[in-house]
Design an enzyme around this catalytic site. Sequence first.
Site, mmCIF file in Angstrom:
data_model
loop_
_atom_site.group_PDB
_atom_site.id
_atom_site.type_symbol
_atom_site.label_atom_id
_atom_site.label_comp_id
_atom_site.label_asym_id
_atom_site.label_seq_id
_atom_site.Cartn_x
_atom_site.Cartn_y
_atom_site.Cartn_z
ATOM 1 N N CYS A 134 0.827 -1.206 0.000
ATOM 2 C CA CYS A 134 0.000 0.000 0.000
ATOM 3 C C CYS A 134 0.865 1.261 0.000
ATOM 4 O O CYS A 134 1.400 1.656 1.039
ATOM 5 C CB CYS A 134 -0.937 0.002 1.207
ATOM 6 S SG CYS A 134 -1.952 1.487 1.316
ATOM 7 N N CYS A 137 -0.361 4.122 2.170
ATOM 8 C CA CYS A 137 -0.118 3.937 3.610
ATOM 9 C C CYS A 137 1.355 4.171 3.952
ATOM 10 O O CYS A 137 1.678 4.789 4.957
ATOM 11 C CB CYS A 137 -0.449 2.516 4.058
ATOM 12 S SG CYS A 137 -1.920 1.813 3.339
ATOM 13 N N ASP A 138 2.253 3.650 3.133
ATOM 14 C CA ASP A 138 3.660 3.560 3.544
ATOM 15 C C ASP A 138 4.643 4.404 2.713
ATOM 16 O O ASP A 138 5.816 4.497 3.069
ATOM 17 C CB ASP A 138 4.113 2.085 3.490
ATOM 18 C CG ASP A 138 3.304 1.217 4.448
ATOM 19 O OD1 ASP A 138 2.914 1.730 5.516
ATOM 20 O OD2 ASP A 138 3.048 0.050 4.135
#
Length: 311
Positions: A134, A137-138
């Site tokens: 992701c 997200c990261d």
Amino acid sequence: MEKVKCLIIGSGPAGYTAAIYAARADLKPVLYEGMQPGGQLTITTEVDNFPGYPEGVMGPALMQDLRKQALRFNTDVRPGLISEVDFSKRPFHIKTDDGKDIEALTVIVATGATANWLGLDSEKKYNGQGVSACATCDGFFYRNQDVAVVGGGDTACEEACYLAGLCSKVYMVVRRDQLRASKAMQERVFSNPKIEILWNHVTKEIVGDEDGVNGAVLTNVKTGEEKKIDVMGFFVAIGHTPNTKLFNGQLELHETGHIKTKPGTTQTSVEGVFAAGDVQDLHYRQAITSAGTGCMAAIEAERFLTDHNEK
Ligand code: NDP
């Protein structure tokens, strides 16, 4: 036979948010946690994009908070799996893996999706330490560093473009000599000077040390040549599989396996069955959008019960 007004299947952000709303509307929801209690966020590290946490929050802690909030309003949260559903008539008939039979007036399906992985040991070893599925997200952790994205579909292209906005360089590792993504997405990738596509390459190994990933060894499938790229982040974007096996033949599904919902609602092809979160989401797949659709599903279930004088 146990009778429930609102049965929630799944315990990610969609399931727990649906539970919070359903419980507060006095639907006395029963929630089955499923195979991976807490869902995909329990296998991530820091979550920096969930509103309300100015300093960020660890994925498992966020899920604990959502669980506690659902319990505070007396949601009946149960460990275990649903093994069979019959949506052919109402009340719906549901069986659990420990042999319980339930009659439910409404069902909210929030079983989520599972990211596909390459299946390498090194991918498992460095999961959360440089390996991610992701970028939203990261990606932030790899600002001004070099990263790789594996895959050639719309998701991989989207992730590559997103990462190109943060990172110094993005390698796209594509196993064929063309992308599967839509033309518009391909154009975005081709016109981005920070993205280099490595055509006909597959990943042999992800390499690193105690600090996490620092590279990947790739094989050119045409020539057999090996090549090492130095990257600190390794993003796998080779598709997600929605967890819908249970609903085959019961609910209308997209070709991708996601549950079809009426646009702008969480209503599935069966009245009284609602779907929320990644199990029905082909586009956003964020914790906050899952939570949002969980809220929608609970409100729609409540209205459905009121309309049927069953509340
Ligand atoms: P896709 O199935 O479309 O693409 C998967 C990609 O990963 C393909 O390029 C495939 O290669 C590659 N791949 C699969 N397995 C491996 C493997 N083991 N090793 C290396 N590469 C592999 O998945 P997406 O998640 O990209 O998209 C899913 C659906 O969601 C699609 O319908 C897409 O259009 C949609 N979507 C739409 C978006 C939008 O409209 N903004 C954004 C994101 C997704 P190959 O081509 O060789 O099979």
